[in-house]
Design a protein around this motif. Structure first.
Motif, short mmCIF file in Angstrom:
data_model
loop_
_atom_site.label_atom_id
_atom_site.label_comp_id
_atom_site.label_asym_id
_atom_site.label_seq_id
_atom_site.Cartn_x
_atom_site.Cartn_y
_atom_site.Cartn_z
N LEU A 52 0.84 -1.21 0.00
CA LEU A 52 0.00 0.00 0.00
C LEU A 52 0.87 1.25 0.00
N PRO A 53 0.36 2.34 -0.58
CA PRO A 53 1.06 3.62 -0.45
C PRO A 53 1.21 3.98 1.03
N THR A 54 2.24 4.72 1.36
CA THR A 54 2.55 5.05 2.76
C THR A 54 1.38 5.64 3.52
N LYS A 55 0.63 6.54 2.90
CA LYS A 55 -0.45 7.20 3.63
C LYS A 55 -1.55 6.22 4.03
N TYR A 56 -1.71 5.13 3.29
CA TYR A 56 -2.69 4.12 3.66
C TYR A 56 -2.08 3.10 4.63
N ARG A 57 -0.84 2.75 4.37
CA ARG A 57 -0.14 1.77 5.21
C ARG A 57 -0.05 2.26 6.65
N GLU A 58 0.26 3.55 6.84
CA GLU A 58 0.43 4.05 8.19
C GLU A 58 -0.87 4.06 8.98
N VAL A 59 -2.00 4.41 8.34
CA VAL A 59 -3.27 4.41 9.08
C VAL A 59 -3.73 2.99 9.40
N ILE A 60 -3.49 2.05 8.48
CA ILE A 60 -3.82 0.64 8.75
C ILE A 60 -3.02 0.15 9.94
N PHE A 61 -1.72 0.41 9.92
CA PHE A 61 -0.85 -0.03 11.02
C PHE A 61 -1.31 0.58 12.35
N LEU A 62 -1.51 1.87 12.36
CA LEU A 62 -1.86 2.54 13.61
C LEU A 62 -3.24 2.12 14.12
N HIS A 63 -4.18 1.90 13.23
CA HIS A 63 -5.54 1.54 13.64
C HIS A 63 -5.65 0.08 14.07
N TYR A 64 -5.14 -0.83 13.24
CA TYR A 64 -5.34 -2.25 13.48
C TYR A 64 -4.25 -2.90 14.33
N PHE A 65 -3.03 -2.45 14.18
CA PHE A 65 -1.94 -3.08 14.92
C PHE A 65 -1.64 -2.37 16.24
N GLU A 66 -1.87 -1.07 16.28
CA GLU A 66 -1.61 -0.30 17.49
C GLU A 66 -2.90 0.06 18.24
N ASP A 67 -4.04 -0.31 17.69
CA ASP A 67 -5.34 -0.07 18.32
C ASP A 67 -5.59 1.40 18.65
N LEU A 68 -5.11 2.29 17.80
CA LEU A 68 -5.37 3.71 18.02
C LEU A 68 -6.71 4.08 17.40
N LYS A 69 -7.40 4.98 18.05
CA LYS A 69 -8.68 5.47 17.55
C LYS A 69 -8.41 6.49 16.44
N VAL A 70 -9.45 6.75 15.65
CA VAL A 70 -9.33 7.69 14.54
C VAL A 70 -8.82 9.05 15.04
N GLN A 71 -9.35 9.50 16.17
CA GLN A 71 -8.93 10.79 16.72
C GLN A 71 -7.44 10.79 17.07
N GLU A 72 -6.97 9.70 17.66
CA GLU A 72 -5.55 9.60 18.03
C GLU A 72 -4.66 9.59 16.79
N ILE A 73 -5.10 8.88 15.76
CA ILE A 73 -4.34 8.83 14.51
C ILE A 73 -4.30 10.22 13.89
N SER A 74 -5.43 10.90 13.95
CA SER A 74 -5.53 12.26 13.41
C SER A 74 -4.51 13.17 14.08
N GLU A 75 -4.42 13.10 15.39
CA GLU A 75 -3.47 13.93 16.14
C GLU A 75 -2.04 13.53 15.83
N LEU A 76 -1.80 12.23 15.79
CA LEU A 76 -0.45 11.72 15.56
C LEU A 76 0.09 12.13 14.20
N LEU A 77 -0.76 12.07 13.17
CA LEU A 77 -0.32 12.37 11.81
C LEU A 77 -0.57 13.82 11.40
N SER A 78 -1.20 14.57 12.28
CA SER A 78 -1.54 15.98 12.00
C SER A 78 -2.42 16.13 10.75
#
Length: 176
Positions: free
Chosen positions: A129-155
């Motif tokens: 996957l392109p990086t922008k998709y790979r990073e959200v998949i990793f953070l959401h499914y593997f790190e169990d971060l919520k959408v809001q947390e991912i939003s803050e983390l990636l700005s």
């Protein structure tokens, strides 16, 4: 040292203890996130070392508004993005990856890192996957971060995170 203190009760004046907590609790996540960006186990481990040094030296900038995990993963993502932008990575690493393609080995870093055979296809597809998709998949499914947390983390805004997750799922489904 068994159970660590919750991150909201860490004694930030004891840098060594905090660094030990970061390394114990988030070390694998840091390496996995770095690997998902760089697709190279050795480089991911190098990034992890640099991230731990940054965490140690910049601990006084941690403001407790976010979780320690988010802070560490943000540092990791930013460090990886810096590496990806660098001239050396874009030019030298590309040449090395072409050479390694011809010397294809059975114990590729992604295979070693993922481990179980049944997850290999999924892991390989995630890495495609392109990086922008790979990073959200990793953070959401593997790190169990919520959408809001991912939003803050990636700005990026929450709707962008949701869109990227949806598009990543569609791309993964198409790969199967």
């Amino acid at each position: 040292m068994g159970n660590k203190e919750p991150t909201n009760y860490l004694d930030l004046t004891n840098r060594e203890a905090v660094l030990e907590t970061i390394m114990d609790e988030y070390g694998d996540s840091v390496i996995w996130l770095a690997f998902s960006y760089l697709k190279d186990k050795d480089k991911a481990e190098d990034i992890a070392q640099e991230v731990f040094i940054i965490c140690y030296t910049k601990l006084d900038t941690f403001n407790m508004e976010s979780s320690l995990k988010s802070w560490v993963l943000t540092i990791t993502a930013n460090k990886c993005k810096d590496v990806l932008k660098s001239w050396a990575y874009r030019n030298i690493t590309f040449a090395q990856s072409l050479l390694s393609t011809f010397k294809h080995s059975a114990s590729e870093p992604d295979m070693v890192l993922i481990g179980s055979e049944e997850n290999n296809e999924l892991a390989l597809n995630i890495l495609k996957l392109p990086t922008k998709y790979r990073e959200v998949i990793f953070l959401h499914y593997f790190e169990d971060l919520k959408v809001q947390e991912i939003s803050e983390l990636l700005s990026i805004n929450e709707n962008s995170v949701k869109t990227r997750l949806r598009r990543a799922r569609i791309l993964l489904k198409e790969m199967y």
